[in-house]
Every structure is written in C-alpha cells, then in structure tokens.
Design an enzyme around this catalytic site. Sequence first.
Site, PDB file in Angstrom:
ATOM      1  N   GLU A   1      61.888  40.196  21.533  1.00 14.36           N
ATOM      2  CA  GLU A   1      60.672  40.191  20.937  1.00 14.36           C
ATOM      3  C   GLU A   1      60.768  39.394  19.507  1.00 14.36           C
ATOM      4  OE1 GLU A   1      58.452  43.694  19.793  1.00 14.36           O
ATOM      5  OE2 GLU A   1      56.483  42.587  19.626  1.00 14.36           O
TER       6      GLU A   1
ATOM      7  N   HIS B   1      63.829  46.788  24.045  1.00 13.62           N
ATOM      8  CA  HIS B   1      64.089  45.569  23.460  1.00 13.62           C
ATOM      9  C   HIS B   1      64.474  45.414  22.112  1.00 13.62           C
ATOM     10  CE1 HIS B   1      59.663  46.428  22.392  1.00 13.62           C
ATOM     11  NE2 HIS B   1      59.925  45.950  21.193  1.00 13.62           N
TER      12      HIS B   1
ATOM     13  N   HIS C   1      62.957  45.776  14.581  1.00 24.16           N
ATOM     14  CA  HIS C   1      62.881  46.847  15.128  1.00 24.16           C
ATOM     15  C   HIS C   1      63.882  46.959  16.376  1.00 24.16           C
ATOM     16  CE1 HIS C   1      59.229  45.719  16.918  1.00 24.16           C
ATOM     17  NE2 HIS C   1      59.782  45.962  17.903  1.00 24.16           N
TER      18      HIS C   1
END
Lengths: 134, 134
Positions: B130, B79, B7
């Site tokens: 991440e 992010h 994502h």
Amino acid sequence: MIGRLNHIAIAVPDLEAAAAQYRDTLGAAVGQPQDEPDHGVTVIFIQLPNTKLELLYPLGDDSPIRGFLEKNPSGGIHHMCFEVDDILAARDRLKSEGARVLGSGEPKIGAHGKPVLFLHPKDFNGCLIELEQI
Amino acid sequence: MIGRLNHIAIAVPDLEAAAAQYRDTLGAAVGQPQDEPDHGVTVIFIQLPNTKLELLYPLGDDSPIRGFLEKNPSGGIHHMCFEVDDILAARDRLKSEGARVLGSGEPKIGAHGKPVLFLHPKDFNGCLIELEQI
C-alpha cells in the site's frame, strides 16, 4: 516488552531483480548483497527512514528459506523482527504465557551479530516473529 | 520515492485474542477496535516506537480480507504500507516502470483518511504494498 520494528524480511526469487526494483522503481536506499553462510541466506538491506527491509535469497542447500520459496514462488514476507532489551527475559515471559520458541530455545547470534530467537507462527496469527536483543 | 514504513497489516482470525496477545504477551501499546465499514475491516492499531502494526478482522460479507483468511486460517501478514509525498507522481512512475496498480488506478481515501493505492503483489515479490500519501 517489544520495542522498535527492527526489520521486515522478504524472501525473493531473484535478488538482483528485487534490489533493482526497490532501488529504481520504488526509489529506496538499497545496499549491496551480503552472504550470511551461517544463516543460509544472502541479504540485501534496504534502509527506510524509520526501519529496514531485508531481501533474503537462499544460500546453500540447507537454506531456511528454500522451503518458503518453494511454497511461495513469487516470494513473500518471511518474518518481522521486533527489538527487545533482554532476550532471555522476553523468552521466559513468552514461554510462561504458552508461546513456543523455535529451535532449542537458546538465542543464536543473528545476521546483525546480536542474539535472536524466533517464535512459532501458529502462536502468532500465522506470522513468523524474530526477537532481537539490541 | 518511498519514505517511512507507515504500518504492517496483519489479518487475524480472532481480533480480541490477537489484541490480548500483543498487549499482554508481547507488551505492546494496543488500541481499541475501530470499525471501518468503507474498507470492510475492523482495525486495532498497535503503536511501536517507530511504526505501527494494524490487526485486521473482516467486517461485512464483502470484506477484502475474508478470502485471505480462508486461504490462511491462522492469519498472516496481509500488506505493508509505505508513505509517499505525492501519490499521483508515485503512481505514474510505477506505471511507467510496468508495475500494476490495483483497482481503477485512482487513489481512494484509506483507513487513516489519506489517499492510498495498492500495488499488485505479483509485481513485488509476492508482497501486497500500500502507498499512502502523507
């Protein structure tokens, strides 16, 4: 209206170092640098299983990412690109909803040889959005 | 090592307005808000054909995105999350290459119930990354 995420573009201050990092440290499939003089950038594509990353480095004095790198010397995510089926229909719908299209409002041919438009980041939560007709 | 882009997370100053914009103006499949008190955010998932966007809004006084929104009042890309098969192996490889893992270095359970780690943006061209074990 928007379809696939075509790519995330990342402006980087050192193209070779960034490419080596994605290839060697992150283990991704990293391509060769390609100069795009019409767009004022040298680009390296990184192919992920479901989308692409594009590392951008300024090419020429009028590069559109030079100012971004001055403000963000470490680099950063510059824009994200969504695919659309019909870029003129997308543009007209966006304009009718009050969103600002950058430049003349006429699609240009982007780095992939397809028509693209950019939307004003202030209208989209601070994110620069590219639309690409596929 | 890195696999799919899981994502892109976008911090937004007005969650309802951003959700309406992605649903109505951009025509995307926008979910319902979900409070994630362990992560200090309320999240709305936007499903694209090949990946997801996550709209993030602060929840609670210690929200990790409160400072980001103070610096970027219009919002912005917070992010990007890449999938990995083995998060401990990924962490050890990254550390051996000199990349800094944020926090204790031990994976936490992320918003999707899977182990996650964050990497230092200064080590990755200004981008907060991440990693999520799938």
